[in-house]
Scaffold this motif. Structure first.
Motif: not given
Length: 366
Positions: A71-72, A257-259, A321-327
């Protein structure tokens, strides 16, 4: 008059919720009594003016629930370059990068690998944190773009799930302190991303626990704990989810994000029957680590275990939903050689101007 008093009570209680879930916005009591504005305060179209829980919170999950640490996975921004110094080993095959042979280096993270190993690469791209000094806060170890999860946790979790989901005793069997200390130093202080394929999975698990214990502030700070404790006192599952969402939104982004990332990881471990680590076992192991209460007593430990069990029982989509990947931020268009040449010429021009200045002063003195 009675209708206005009833509406005032509903409005004041609803005002305690987060701004994100408000339907009334900043409207006054008198404007809410107007029938023309009834559509704004009652979107269901019924005549009942009471606030329903479904009206203020609607869970929205991603289409695909994450079932793997990919996912990441962020694409690496590779650059081909031949090194004429000792740059270490390839992160994928752990073989030495030969002298003068072109190899790949990521512009965003400290990763180096062979050109033929790039297609088999399984290491996540975690941009380097902006802070150069490590004061012990979680924000000092996270990248500058979302998801803000430390590289140590991401690399260890990826390797644990790749090789350890069929191994019994994850996060329960300990490792030697010397191995954990060396691995943590490589991941936090090393100049390049280390190869973790030859590391014991129990050492990786102990490294994650040791990192969480060493933080200056725990993963769930003390002043945010009442919000999580309140969720354990509710009986309605939707009310529990709503309260946890509000508590997560109030957390700092690095902690949030870490949690969320760790919750997805521990859920996969609990779902693996070979590991034999149920949700209750994970709550017992990590409750003192996540909360790190100064006054550790039996009542506090039981309370934190109950909170952690409630967190682990949430669906994977809730945490995703808290782990949106940004460039990452755009890197400089100049490579290292061009940057050196540009700085060399600028410094040479600077010293030439200094020499000219002193020569002119000497000529004036003569």
């Amino acid at each position: 008059m009675q209708a206005k008093d009833r509406l005032r009570r509903e409005y004041s209680s609803f005002n305690d919720l987060s701004r994100q879930f408000r339907m009334y916005d900043e409207q006054s009591i008198d404007s809410l009594l107007d029938d023309r504005l009834r559509i704004h305060m009652n979107p269901n179209g019924s005549d009942d003016m009471s606030l329903q829980r479904d009206d203020c919170y609607t869970p929205i999950y991603p289409a695909a629930h994450p079932q793997s640490p990919l996912l990441l996975l962020r694409q690496h921004n590779f650059k081909l370059r031949a090194y004429y110094s000792n740059v270490g080993n390839c992160v994928q095959c752990n073989k030495r990068i030969r002298f003068g042979v072109p190899s790949l280096r990521c512009r965003d993270c400290p990763l180096r690998c062979h050109t033929e190993c790039s297609s088999q690469l399984t290491v996540n791209c975690i941009p380097q944190p902006l802070a150069s000094t490590k004061r012990g806060h979680l924000s000092d170890y996270v990248p500058h773009v979302a998801p803000m999860v430390p590289a140590l946790i991401v690399h260890c979790v990826t390797e644990i799930e790749a090789r350890g989901l069929e191994q019994e005793g994850l996060y329960r069997v300990s490792s030697t302190r010397d191995k954990v200390k060396r691995l943590r130093h490589k991941l936090l202080r090393g100049k390049a991303t280390p190869h973790l394929g030859d590391k014991d999975t129990h050492t990786l698990c102990c490294c994650v626990k040791d990192f969480l214990r060493s933080l200056e502030r725990p993963l769930i700070p003390m002043y945010h704990r009442p919000d999580f404790v309140l969720a354990t006192q509710l009986s309605d599952p939707l009310a529990v989810e709503e309260q946890l969402y509000l508590a997560m939104v109030d957390l700092p982004q690095a902690h949030r994000d870490t949690l969320a990332y760790l919750m997805l990881h521990w859920q996969r471990i609990a779902e693996s029957p070979a590991v034999k680590m149920s949700i209750n076992n994970i709550a017992v192991v990590f409750a003192p680590t996540l909360f790190d209460d100064v006054d550790l007593n039996l009542s506090n430990i039981v309370l934190w275990q109950q909170v952690l069990r409630v967190l682990l029982l949430q669906s994977a989509g809730f945490w995703a939903q808290f782990l949106a990947v940004e460039p990452p931020l755009p890197a400089s268009s100049l490579d290292d050689d061009e940057w050196k040449r540009e700085n060399y010429h600028s410094s040479s021009a600077h010293w030439q101007s200094v020499k000219t200045y002193f020569r002119s002063m000497v000529n004036l003195a003569d």
